[in-house]
Design a protein around this motif. Structure first.
Motif, short mmCIF file in Angstrom:
data_model
loop_
_atom_site.label_atom_id
_atom_site.label_comp_id
_atom_site.label_asym_id
_atom_site.label_seq_id
_atom_site.Cartn_x
_atom_site.Cartn_y
_atom_site.Cartn_z
N GLN A 128 27.84 -34.15 -114.76
CA GLN A 128 26.97 -33.37 -113.89
C GLN A 128 25.60 -34.03 -113.77
OE1 GLN A 128 27.40 -30.98 -111.76
NE2 GLN A 128 25.23 -30.74 -111.28
N HIS A 129 25.06 -34.48 -114.91
CA HIS A 129 23.75 -35.14 -114.86
C HIS A 129 23.84 -36.44 -114.05
CE1 HIS A 129 19.62 -35.73 -116.15
NE2 HIS A 129 19.92 -37.00 -116.38
N ALA A 130 24.98 -37.10 -114.12
CA ALA A 130 25.16 -38.35 -113.38
C ALA A 130 25.06 -38.15 -111.88
CB ALA A 130 26.52 -38.97 -113.72
N ARG A 131 25.29 -36.93 -111.41
CA ARG A 131 25.20 -36.67 -109.97
C ARG A 131 23.79 -36.88 -109.45
NH1 ARG A 131 28.37 -34.75 -106.80
NH2 ARG A 131 27.04 -33.12 -105.86
N ASN A 132 22.80 -36.83 -110.33
CA ASN A 132 21.44 -37.20 -109.92
C ASN A 132 21.43 -38.58 -109.27
OD1 ASN A 132 19.02 -35.38 -110.85
ND2 ASN A 132 20.51 -35.26 -112.53
N TYR A 133 22.21 -39.50 -109.85
CA TYR A 133 22.14 -40.90 -109.45
C TYR A 133 22.96 -41.20 -108.20
CZ TYR A 133 20.08 -40.51 -113.95
OH TYR A 133 19.29 -40.07 -114.98
N ALA A 134 23.55 -40.16 -107.63
CA ALA A 134 24.14 -40.23 -106.29
C ALA A 134 23.36 -39.33 -105.34
CB ALA A 134 25.61 -39.82 -106.33
N PHE A 135 22.15 -38.94 -105.75
CA PHE A 135 21.33 -38.01 -104.96
C PHE A 135 22.11 -36.75 -104.61
CE2 PHE A 135 19.44 -42.21 -104.11
CZ PHE A 135 18.11 -41.97 -104.40
N PHE A 136 23.00 -36.34 -105.51
CA PHE A 136 23.84 -35.15 -105.29
C PHE A 136 24.56 -35.23 -103.94
CE2 PHE A 136 20.51 -33.69 -108.26
CZ PHE A 136 21.32 -33.29 -109.31
N ASP A 137 24.92 -36.45 -103.55
CA ASP A 137 25.64 -36.75 -102.31
C ASP A 137 24.80 -36.57 -101.05
OD1 ASP A 137 27.94 -37.40 -103.76
OD2 ASP A 137 28.66 -35.33 -103.72
N ALA A 138 23.51 -36.37 -101.19
CA ALA A 138 22.64 -36.31 -100.01
C ALA A 138 22.66 -37.67 -99.30
CB ALA A 138 21.21 -35.95 -100.41
N PRO A 139 22.62 -37.68 -97.96
CA PRO A 139 22.66 -38.95 -97.24
C PRO A 139 21.35 -39.73 -97.31
CG PRO A 139 22.39 -37.14 -95.71
CD PRO A 139 22.61 -36.52 -97.06
N VAL A 140 20.27 -39.06 -97.73
CA VAL A 140 18.96 -39.70 -97.78
C VAL A 140 18.40 -39.58 -99.19
CG1 VAL A 140 16.61 -39.76 -96.85
CG2 VAL A 140 18.52 -39.08 -95.37
N GLY A 141 18.00 -40.71 -99.73
CA GLY A 141 17.27 -40.73 -100.99
C GLY A 141 15.84 -41.13 -100.74
N LEU A 142 14.93 -40.47 -101.41
CA LEU A 142 13.51 -40.83 -101.31
C LEU A 142 13.03 -41.27 -102.68
CD1 LEU A 142 12.21 -37.73 -99.28
CD2 LEU A 142 12.97 -39.93 -98.36
N MET A 143 12.26 -42.33 -102.70
CA MET A 143 11.59 -42.76 -103.92
C MET A 143 10.10 -42.81 -103.66
SD MET A 143 13.64 -43.24 -106.49
CE MET A 143 15.43 -43.28 -106.72
N PHE A 144 9.33 -42.28 -104.59
CA PHE A 144 7.88 -42.16 -104.43
C PHE A 144 7.20 -43.04 -105.47
CE2 PHE A 144 9.88 -38.26 -103.04
CZ PHE A 144 9.28 -38.02 -101.81
N THR A 145 6.27 -43.86 -105.02
CA THR A 145 5.57 -44.75 -105.94
C THR A 145 4.06 -44.57 -105.82
OG1 THR A 145 5.42 -46.62 -104.40
CG2 THR A 145 7.42 -46.45 -105.76
#
Length: 234
Positions: A128-145
């Motif tokens: 379940q925690h691993a689903r974070n690393y697929a963005f919970f299947d969302a088509p868009v991932g955002l990374m903030f720096t």
């Protein structure tokens, strides 16, 4: 509803957007039109910042680039030697105390309860925690720096920007999940996105349309009543 119809749909009121925003952990595969992403980020850019520094930088990750990043993150997450991965800042305290510890435990077990994951089922917890690393299947991932030269005030500014992203997304029919789970894997993300050396990862975020059939999306975390965290002084 197709993407064009969603793009033209009426916005929610601010009250509705704030009351219905929540962390979504299962998304539909439906693509999010780039103009809609740009609109959300443009609205969020009105967030306040000290001296108008606007310290945020956003990476929008979709398609093949998203899949490559997800694959690299999942490989890192499954690595038995997690000592190789360390975030550049501590998101959580080194020692939890009440009431924060109680709230943390409750929301975790509420989620696992919905999913039927028991306390001794370490394999399903890991999955379940691993689903974070697929963005919970969302088509868009955002990374903030954030540029490393910036100080604590810019972190406060960043929080207001992130909230603005989530509310703007919700107001336009989208859902999000802000994710601190990416923090330990800064080096992996920096490599995959070719981040400049002067940038550090703040957090990630899933963006898309919530899957209405997913039981985990029925979770509404409790909030302390106003009387519990407010003192009026006159």
């Amino acid at each position: 509803m197709d993407s064009s119809a969603r793009l033209d749909s009426a916005s929610l009121s601010l009250d509705e957007a704030m009351r219905t925003r929540r962390s979504i952990r299962a998304f539909l595969p439906d693509p999010v039109p780039q103009p809609l992403i740009e609109q959300v980020l443009e609205l969020a850019s009105r967030a306040p910042s000290g001296n108008n520094a606007q310290p945020w930088k956003v990476y929008v990750i979709t398609g093949a680039a998203r899949q490559r990043l997800c694959d690299a993150l999942r490989q890192a997450y499954d690595d038995p030697d997690q000592s190789r991965y360390r975030g550049e800042y501590d998101y959580y305290p080194k020692q939890w105390i009440p009431p924060f510890q109680d709230r943390r435990r409750k929301v975790g077990w509420d989620l696992y309860g919905l999913l039927g994951i028991t306390r001794d089922d370490k394999a399903r917890m890991h999955a379940q925690h691993a689903r974070n690393y697929a963005f919970f299947d969302a088509p868009v991932g955002l990374m903030f720096t954030l540029n490393r030269i910036m100080s604590q005030g810019s972190w406060l500014d960043y929080g207001m920007f992130l909230q603005s992203v989530m509310l703007a997304a919700r107001a336009h029919g989208l859902d999000t999940c802000p994710q601190a789970a990416f923090v330990p894997y800064h080096a992996v993300i920096a490599r995959e996105l070719e981040l400049p050396a002067e940038e550090m990862l703040v957090c990630g975020m899933a963006l898309g349309y919530a899957d209405p059939r997913a039981v985990e999306n029925t979770l509404y975390s409790e909030r302390e009543p106003v009387a519990g965290f407010t003192r009026f002084v006159s």
